[in-house]
Design a protein around this motif. Structure first.
Motif, PDB file in Angstrom:
ATOM      1  N   UNK A  63       0.931  -1.180   0.066  1.00 23.53           N
ATOM      2  CA  UNK A  63      -0.054  -0.083   0.205  1.00 23.53           C
ATOM      3  C   UNK A  63       0.785   1.154  -0.072  1.00 23.53           C
ATOM      4  N   UNK A  64       1.931   0.950   0.772  1.00 29.90           N
ATOM      5  CA  UNK A  64       2.894   2.442   0.748  1.00 29.90           C
ATOM      6  C   UNK A  64       3.440   2.934  -0.758  1.00 29.90           C
ATOM      7  N   UNK A  65       3.768   1.858  -1.522  1.00 30.73           N
ATOM      8  CA  UNK A  65       4.394   1.941  -2.791  1.00 30.73           C
ATOM      9  C   UNK A  65       3.147   2.314  -3.778  1.00 30.73           C
ATOM     10  N   UNK A  66       2.072   1.762  -3.716  1.00 29.40           N
ATOM     11  CA  UNK A  66       0.737   2.301  -4.341  1.00 29.40           C
ATOM     12  C   UNK A  66       0.394   3.657  -4.302  1.00 29.40           C
ATOM     13  N   UNK A  67       0.500   4.149  -2.706  1.00 27.73           N
ATOM     14  CA  UNK A  67       0.250   5.499  -2.534  1.00 27.73           C
ATOM     15  C   UNK A  67       1.259   6.470  -3.282  1.00 27.73           C
ATOM     16  N   UNK A  68       2.520   6.111  -3.070  1.00 21.79           N
ATOM     17  CA  UNK A  68       3.691   6.615  -3.657  1.00 21.79           C
ATOM     18  C   UNK A  68       3.795   6.790  -5.099  1.00 21.79           C
ATOM     19  N   UNK A  69       2.955   6.043  -5.728  1.00 21.03           N
ATOM     20  CA  UNK A  69       3.309   5.919  -7.121  1.00 21.03           C
ATOM     21  C   UNK A  69       1.887   6.645  -7.746  1.00 21.03           C
ATOM     22  N   UNK A  70       0.980   7.045  -7.250  1.00 16.46           N
ATOM     23  CA  UNK A  70      -0.162   7.962  -7.513  1.00 16.46           C
ATOM     24  C   UNK A  70       0.439   9.373  -8.031  1.00 16.46           C
ATOM     25  N   UNK A  71       0.197   9.678  -9.379  1.00 12.92           N
ATOM     26  CA  UNK A  71       0.541  10.868 -10.037  1.00 12.92           C
ATOM     27  C   UNK A  71       2.020  10.609 -10.492  1.00 12.92           C
TER      28      UNK A  71
END
Length: 350
Positions: A181-189
C-alpha cells in the motif's frame, strides 16, 4: 454449516465465522503491522508472541460478533501451511485444542488456497474451473483451479515473490512496511514510463517469472542517485516499479488462458490490491473477452474469512485433521496437508 476459522501465518492474528463457505458472519483482524514497521519487516519471534497474546480474544470476538456461542460452532479451521512456522503453530494449536475441547471437526487449510477462496465470498456465482493469479508477500503463481480442492501450479516465481519485492523496494524508497500500500500511494501521480526497468523472461518456462532482477534494478537506481547526488523522483520510480510488476504478471495470466482454454480468470493475494495491477487485469480481460474476478481490498490481505471459505470445501472433500495435525513452513498448493496421525507415523519410522 458455521466454521470458526483462524489465520496466523504471518503478522495478522485473525478469526472469522463463515457459513457454508460463502457467507461472512464475522471477520476480525488484529494486525501487528505498526510494530513490525519499526524493523522494516516482519520479525518472526515478535509475530509469534503477538499471536499468543491476541488469539484467544480475537477468536472469542469473532464468535460473539456472529451472534453465536462456541458450542454452536460446527467446526474449527486454521491455516496450517505455508507461513512462519512459529506463527502457524500458535494458530493451529489453538484451533486444534478448541476443536478437541468442543468435540468438533478440525480442518487444516492451505494459506494460498484460502487467498483464492476469498473470491468465493465476494462472488457467489463463481465456481471452478478457473485460472487464478495469486500474488502475495510469500508466493506468486498462476494456478489452474480444477475444483475447490484440486489445484495445479502452471507457473510461478523463480526467486522473490511480488509482494516481497514491494516490501524491499519500499524500504529503499523510505516509505516503510508494509510495502504494497505504501508503494501504491507513492506511485499516484507518478510517471510509470519515467524509468526503464527490466522485465523477466525464463527460458523454456513462459509462465514462470522472476522479480529479483527488478528489485535489484530499483535498489541500484536509488543507491547510485544517492551516491552521485543526483535527483531521484520517488513517485516516478514507484510508478515505474509497479507497472513493471504488472507487466510481468498480467501477460502470463493471459498466456495461461490461451494455452488452457479456460475462460474465467481470478486474482488473489495481497498484491491483487494494487491499483495498477487491478486496472491492467481488467483491461486485459476486457480485451480478451473473458470475466475477471478480484476480491475487494478488505479480502486481499491475510484474513480468516478466506480460510473459513476454503475450509468448508476441504470439509466436504473429507480433508479433516486431528489433534496430531502439524503445521508446515512450506507446502505446495496441490498437496493435501491434512494429517490423521502424523506423529504416530513419524515414530514408526524411527
Amino acid at each position: 454449516m458455521k466454521i470458526l476459522a483462524i489465520e496466523s501465518s504471518c503478522d495478522e492474528t485473525a478469526a472469522a465465522v463463515i457459513e457454508d463457505g460463502r457467507k461472512i458472519c464475522s471477520n476480525i483482524i488484529n494486525s501487528q503491522a505498526e510494530e513490525h514497521a519499526l524493523y522494516g519487516g516482519v520479525v518472526p519471534e515478535i509475530a509469534s508472541r503477538g499471536h499468543v497474546e491476541a488469539i484467544s480474544g480475537v477468536a472469542q470476538a469473532a464468535v460473539r460478533e456472529a451472534g453465536l456461542t462456541m458450542e454452536e460452532i460446527d467446526a474449527i479451521a486454521a491455516t496450517c501451511a505455508p507461513g512462519l512456522i512459529g506463527a502457524l503453530l500458535v494458530g493451529s494449536n489453538y484451533a486444534k485444542s478448541l476443536a478437541w475441547a468442543l468435540q468438533k471437526p478440525f480442518i487444516p487449510v492451505h494459506h494460498i488456497r484460502g487467498h483464492i477462496a476469498a473470491n468465493l465470498l465476494a462472488f457467489p456465482q463463481l465456481e471452478p474451473p478457473f485460472l487464478c493469479l495469486s500474488a502475495s508477500g510469500g508466493s506468486s503463481m498462476i494456478v489452474l483451479v480444477k475444483d475447490y480442492t484440486d489445484m495445479e501450479i502452471l507457473g510461478g516465481t523463480r526467486d522473490d515473490a511480488a509482494g516481497e519485492a514491494f516490501d524491499k523496494v519500499a524500504r529503499v524508497l523510505g516509505v516503510g512496511y508494509p510495502g504494497g500500500p505504501k508503494i501504491d500511494k507513492l506511485a499516484q501521480g507518478g510517471n510509470p514510463k519515467a524509468y526503464k526497468l527490466p522485465h523477466s523472461h525464463v527460458d523454456g518456462a513462459p509462465l514462470d517469472f522472476s522479480f529479483s532482477g527488478l528489485k535489484t534494478a530499483v535498489i541500484n537506481l536509488a543507491h547510485n542517485a544517492e551516491q552521485k547526488g543526483e535527483p531521484l523522483d520517488r513517485h516516478d520510480l514507484a510508478a515505474s516499479f509497479q507497472r513493471a510488476v504488472s507487466d510481468t504478471l498480467v501477460p502470463r495470466l493471459k498466456l495461461a488462458a490461451e494455452q488452457t482454454g479456460v475462460r474465467r480468470l481470478v486474482a488473489a493475494g495481497g498484491v491483487a490490491a494494487n491499483s495498477q495491477l487491478r486496472a491492467d487485469l481488467e483491461k486485459m480481460a476486457e480485451g480478451f473477452g473473458v470475466p475477471i474476478y478480484m476480491p475487494p481490498l478488505s479480502l486481499c490481505g491475510d484474513n480468516a474469512a478466506m480460510i473459513g471459505a476454503q475450509a468448508y470445501y476441504e470439509f466436504l472433500a473429507g480433508n479433516t485433521g486431528t489433534i496430531w495435525q502439524n503445521a508446515f513452513a512450506t507446502a505446495e498448493i496441490s498437496e493435501k496437508i491434512c494429517q490423521k496421525n502424523g506423529i504416530a507415523k513419524r515414530r514408526a519410522k524411527r
